[in-house]
Motif scaffolding. Structure first.
Motif, PDB file in Angstrom:
ATOM      1  N   ASN A   1      50.853  58.200  49.872  1.00 18.57           N
ATOM      2  CA  ASN A   1      49.751  59.072  50.250  1.00 18.57           C
ATOM      3  C   ASN A   1      48.573  58.210  50.663  1.00 18.57           C
ATOM      4  OD1 ASN A   1      47.261  60.883  49.608  1.00 18.57           O
ATOM      5  ND2 ASN A   1      48.975  62.315  49.569  1.00 18.57           N
ATOM      6  N   LEU A   2      48.141  58.340  51.903  1.00 21.01           N
ATOM      7  CA  LEU A   2      47.118  57.456  52.448  1.00 21.01           C
ATOM      8  C   LEU A   2      45.764  57.680  51.790  1.00 21.01           C
ATOM      9  CD1 LEU A   2      46.156  55.374  54.503  1.00 21.01           C
ATOM     10  CD2 LEU A   2      45.861  57.233  56.147  1.00 21.01           C
ATOM     11  N   THR A   3      45.304  56.681  51.025  1.00 17.69           N
ATOM     12  CA  THR A   3      43.950  56.638  50.488  1.00 17.69           C
ATOM     13  C   THR A   3      43.490  55.185  50.532  1.00 17.69           C
ATOM     14  OG1 THR A   3      44.581  56.252  48.173  1.00 17.69           O
ATOM     15  CG2 THR A   3      44.464  58.550  48.901  1.00 17.69           C
ATOM     16  N   THR A   4      42.289  54.942  50.032  1.00 16.77           N
ATOM     17  CA  THR A   4      41.782  53.569  49.982  1.00 16.77           C
ATOM     18  C   THR A   4      42.426  52.750  48.885  1.00 16.77           C
ATOM     19  OG1 THR A   4      40.021  54.174  48.445  1.00 16.77           O
ATOM     20  CG2 THR A   4      39.514  54.323  50.779  1.00 16.77           C
ATOM     21  N   ASP A   5      43.014  53.399  47.871  1.00 18.48           N
ATOM     22  CA  ASP A   5      43.297  52.722  46.608  1.00 18.48           C
ATOM     23  C   ASP A   5      44.364  51.635  46.706  1.00 18.48           C
ATOM     24  OD1 ASP A   5      41.559  54.372  44.704  1.00 18.48           O
ATOM     25  OD2 ASP A   5      42.708  55.897  45.770  1.00 18.48           O
ATOM     26  N   SER A   6      45.389  51.846  47.503  1.00 16.01           N
ATOM     27  CA  SER A   6      46.419  50.821  47.616  1.00 16.01           C
ATOM     28  C   SER A   6      45.890  49.580  48.338  1.00 16.01           C
ATOM     29  CB  SER A   6      47.647  51.370  48.351  1.00 16.01           C
ATOM     30  OG  SER A   6      48.716  50.439  48.318  1.00 16.01           O
ATOM     31  N   PHE A   7      45.138  49.787  49.420  1.00 14.29           N
ATOM     32  CA  PHE A   7      44.541  48.638  50.111  1.00 14.29           C
ATOM     33  C   PHE A   7      43.563  47.914  49.198  1.00 14.29           C
ATOM     34  CE2 PHE A   7      45.415  51.518  53.839  1.00 14.29           C
ATOM     35  CZ  PHE A   7      46.438  50.744  54.373  1.00 14.29           C
ATOM     36  N   LEU A   8      42.755  48.682  48.472  1.00 16.27           N
ATOM     37  CA  LEU A   8      41.796  48.077  47.550  1.00 16.27           C
ATOM     38  C   LEU A   8      42.512  47.239  46.497  1.00 16.27           C
ATOM     39  CD1 LEU A   8      38.898  47.836  46.439  1.00 16.27           C
ATOM     40  CD2 LEU A   8      39.374  49.886  45.071  1.00 16.27           C
ATOM     41  N   THR A   9      43.587  47.766  45.936  1.00 22.40           N
ATOM     42  CA  THR A   9      44.331  47.045  44.909  1.00 22.40           C
ATOM     43  C   THR A   9      44.914  45.746  45.456  1.00 22.40           C
ATOM     44  OG1 THR A   9      44.860  49.098  43.756  1.00 22.40           O
ATOM     45  CG2 THR A   9      46.277  47.214  43.296  1.00 22.40           C
ATOM     46  N   THR A  10      45.370  45.774  46.704  1.00 22.72           N
ATOM     47  CA  THR A  10      45.896  44.551  47.318  1.00 22.72           C
ATOM     48  C   THR A  10      44.821  43.472  47.388  1.00 22.72           C
ATOM     49  OG1 THR A  10      47.434  45.874  48.635  1.00 22.72           O
ATOM     50  CG2 THR A  10      47.082  43.609  49.333  1.00 22.72           C
TER      51      THR A  10
ATOM     52  N   TYR B   1      42.280  55.712  40.936  1.00 17.65           N
ATOM     53  CA  TYR B   1      41.084  54.898  40.736  1.00 17.65           C
ATOM     54  C   TYR B   1      41.378  53.700  39.839  1.00 17.65           C
ATOM     55  CZ  TYR B   1      38.102  58.620  42.691  1.00 17.65           C
ATOM     56  OH  TYR B   1      37.508  59.548  43.509  1.00 17.65           O
ATOM     57  N   ILE B   2      42.361  53.844  38.959  1.00 18.62           N
ATOM     58  CA  ILE B   2      42.678  52.750  38.025  1.00 18.62           C
ATOM     59  C   ILE B   2      43.963  52.027  38.417  1.00 18.62           C
ATOM     60  CG2 ILE B   2      41.465  53.851  36.090  1.00 18.62           C
ATOM     61  CD1 ILE B   2      44.266  54.626  34.983  1.00 18.62           C
ATOM     62  N   LEU B   3      44.338  52.113  39.689  1.00 20.43           N
ATOM     63  CA  LEU B   3      45.595  51.509  40.139  1.00 20.43           C
ATOM     64  C   LEU B   3      45.734  50.030  39.782  1.00 20.43           C
ATOM     65  CD1 LEU B   3      48.257  51.936  41.660  1.00 20.43           C
ATOM     66  CD2 LEU B   3      47.028  51.487  43.797  1.00 20.43           C
ATOM     67  N   PRO B   4      44.699  49.176  39.909  1.00 18.29           N
ATOM     68  CA  PRO B   4      44.868  47.758  39.555  1.00 18.29           C
ATOM     69  C   PRO B   4      45.212  47.538  38.083  1.00 18.29           C
ATOM     70  CG  PRO B   4      42.899  48.073  40.890  1.00 18.29           C
ATOM     71  CD  PRO B   4      43.368  49.430  40.499  1.00 18.29           C
ATOM     72  N   LEU B   5      44.900  48.527  37.265  1.00 19.03           N
ATOM     73  CA  LEU B   5      45.232  48.415  35.835  1.00 19.03           C
ATOM     74  C   LEU B   5      46.735  48.260  35.617  1.00 19.03           C
ATOM     75  CD1 LEU B   5      43.729  50.549  32.999  1.00 19.03           C
ATOM     76  CD2 LEU B   5      46.200  50.543  33.270  1.00 19.03           C
ATOM     77  N   PHE B   6      47.539  48.904  36.479  1.00 22.55           N
ATOM     78  CA  PHE B   6      48.994  48.891  36.281  1.00 22.55           C
ATOM     79  C   PHE B   6      49.596  47.511  36.540  1.00 22.55           C
ATOM     80  CE2 PHE B   6      48.055  53.392  37.255  1.00 22.55           C
ATOM     81  CZ  PHE B   6      48.510  53.950  36.060  1.00 22.55           C
ATOM     82  N   ALA B   7      48.929  46.694  37.354  1.00 22.18           N
ATOM     83  CA  ALA B   7      49.399  45.318  37.525  1.00 22.18           C
ATOM     84  C   ALA B   7      49.233  44.550  36.219  1.00 22.18           C
ATOM     85  CB  ALA B   7      48.627  44.630  38.655  1.00 22.18           C
ATOM     86  N   GLY B   8      48.094  44.744  35.555  1.00 21.73           N
ATOM     87  CA  GLY B   8      47.915  44.133  34.235  1.00 21.73           C
ATOM     88  C   GLY B   8      48.936  44.644  33.243  1.00 21.73           C
ATOM     89  N   GLN B   9      49.218  45.944  33.307  1.00 17.62           N
ATOM     90  CA  GLN B   9      50.225  46.518  32.414  1.00 17.62           C
ATOM     91  C   GLN B   9      51.601  45.902  32.667  1.00 17.62           C
ATOM     92  OE1 GLN B   9      50.719  50.770  32.768  1.00 17.62           O
ATOM     93  NE2 GLN B   9      52.544  50.779  31.501  1.00 17.62           N
TER      94      GLN B   9
END
Length: 544
Positions: A137-146, A319-327
């Motif tokens: 689903n196109l949003t900013t969050d995936s690009f931001l997380t990258t 909004y908390i997508l980068p958290l899952f990389a830490g997880q």
């Protein structure tokens, strides 16, 4: 054999990313862009691609500055390559996810000094449902997380190697994150930078400290460039960016209609990262054995952002997508610390979980909610069950079974989901069925009017500008304070204003298409005398 030889980790990662690329791109345009967020981003990107104006995002021909421009520019480039289609809009979103998996591997390799643990983290990450959802689903969050993960990797490399080049890359990536979503893009990388330490001599530390000043200047020049450009054009942007889209978005739950209870993330984050969240929670005591450095790192990467975003008035799970990389990294460490018999128990429970989900996917068309699927798609959950059975009987380690079963399930779930959404447009908020009616009746050259609804998905699906007729909808309270002329009035007509009503009457003298959700109010039914035919699509009616 999966994970049995640490020296093969790089090769296994290559094949994982290659297979993932094919699966992610399969049937990527099989369903229409979804209201509201994806349709908004896709349509702004389409208009940007069409006009060539990459500095002033527009939504239905009216300037729209809710987010910075990076996501729109990237998506517009996808349309340059593949046309203004759902595939083109989502293409680079898939590339961003592939890069994230690679970055999790690279970060894991630096943190653990172990390719095997890094590969485990990468596999865990790509099998977290919330992570995969971000690329559908196109949003900013995936690009931001990258950008954020790339910044974190550069910081770790800088602290370990004491090479100033990595510091400049870190600040540059922070700038790109800032141009993707504003100040919120700095939270995860800065917290990780505060948390991460690496033994160095004082001489090396002192020698590299002065580089922070020019690197910070690089961040300011790149990160603030677009904002300063707009503020110089119009001083009202100062209050708009600093107050409305920073302070109010965080503090006021009603500002953007995304109010959620304080426990929203505490419940949804674990639910959308099963079975890994359950493993972490059940064996939480084992995390006390984390080395002090890693313990501090994961507290600031996972716990602190979770608390911070829980107090925010505006909440969405991505909004908390980068958290899952830490997880994923924390889960990798835990899985390598658990005793073999405990891992075996975890594997049995997780595989049972995947079996239950596969059966649920298989019987979904039988549920009386109008779900339909092509027969080919129904073979995918059957294949899931077959693969799980084969893995169960294979004489490999429990950890290998766990990772392989999670990976196989997710790789088969992705194409299943594309067919599910493509075959059941009523389950998603989109306009592709409406567009099909207009195109099948060869009406696409007529002006298309949408009554009292903001419907960018229809403009995107038709690849043409539409006209919104406003009466009561607050979604059509557009931000026109930045418009330099009156051209925007051609795409937004307010029936309560006499001049707009006259303009609408003039427009109706020619053949048009009217799209209405539910029924027209009685006082506006005069509009229907201009149309001879109609077709229904769910709650929508197309008059022509």
């Amino acid at each position: 054999m999966l994970l049995t030889n640490m020296q093969n980790s790089n090769r296994l990662l290559f094949w994982l990313l290659l297979i993932l690329s094919v699966v992610l791109l399969y049937n990527l345009g099989g369903w229409g862009v979804v209201e509201t967020s994806e349709a908004r981003y896709a349509e702004i990107s389409r208009e940007m691609w069409l006009t060539g104006d990459y500095l002033h995002p527009r939504l239905l021909e009216i300037q729209h500055f809710h987010k910075p421009l990076v996501t729109y520019v990237i998506s517009a480039f996808g349309m340059e390559l593949f046309g203004p289609t759902a595939f083109g809009a989502r293409f680079f979103l898939q590339i961003s996810l592939i890069l994230q998996v690679w970055l999790v591997f690279l970060i894991g390799k630096e943190l653990f000094g172990n390719n095997k643990q890094a590969l485990i983290a990468a596999i865990v990450y790509i099998t977290i449902p919330a992570v995969v959802l971000s690329a559908r689903n196109l949003t900013t969050d995936s690009f931001l997380t990258t950008f954020e993960l790339a910044a974190i990797w550069c910081w770790v490399k800088y602290k370990k190697d004491a090479a100033p080049g990595w510091l400049y890359f870190f600040y540059l990536l922070l700038a790109l994150a800032f141009l993707t979503k504003g100040p919120v893009g700095l939270i995860f990388p800065v917290l990780v930078a505060i948390a991460f330490r690496w033994p160095q001599t004082e001489r090396i530390k002192r020698a590299s400290y002065w580089h922070h000043l020019p690197a910070l200047l690089l961040f300011l020049v790149v990160g603030a460039s677009w904002y300063v450009y707009l503020m110089l054009q119009n001083p009202a942007f100062v209050d708009y960016f600093l107050f409305k889209h920073t302070v109010q978005r965080y503090a006021n739950p009603e500002t953007f209609g995304r109010s959620k209870p304080w426990w929203f993330y505490l419940v949804l984050a674990p639910a959308l990262s099963l079975p890994w969240a359950a493993i972490l929670l059940i064996y939480f005591r084992k995390l006390k054995e984390l080395p002090k450095q890693l313990k501090r790192l994961f507290i600031l990467w996972i716990l602190v952002p979770l608390v911070f975003f829980s107090f925010s008035g505006s909440k969405l799970i991505l909004y908390i997508l980068p958290l899952f990389a830490g997880q994923a990294l924390l889960t990798s460490w835990l899985l390598c610390q658990l005793a073999p018999d405990v891992v075996a128990k975890v594997t049995r429970a997780s595989m049972l979980y995947f079996v239950v989900l596969a059966f649920a996917l298989l019987v979904a068309p039988l549920v009386p909610v109008g779900i339909s699927l092509p027969y080919l798609a129904l073979l995918l959950p059957v294949l899931m069950l077959v693969v799980l059975l084969i893995l169960w009987k294979r004489p490999v380690s429990s950890l290998a079974k766990l990772l392989a079963s999670a990976l196989a399930f997710m790789l088969l779930l992705l194409p299943y989901a594309t067919h599910l959404m493509g075959s059941n447009p009523h389950l998603i908020k989109g306009s592709r069925p409406i567009a099909h009616i207009i195109q099948s009746e060869q009406l696409q050259n007529r002006p298309v009017l949408v009554y009292d609804n903001l419907l960018p998905s229809l403009a995107f699906e038709l690849n043409k500008n539409i006209i919104s007729i406003k009466e009561e909808s607050r979604h059509l309270d557009r931000e026109i304070q930045f418009e330099n002329d009156e051209k925007w009035r051609e795409s937004l007509l307010d029936v309560k204003k006499p001049e707009d009503r006259r303009r609408l009457n003039q427009l109706l003298q020619e053949p048009t298409v009217l799209v209405v959700k539910d029924d027209l109010p009685q006082k506006q039914r005069w509009l229907l005398r201009y149309y001879k035919s109609s077709q229904q699509s769910g709650k929508w009616t197309v008059y022509y």
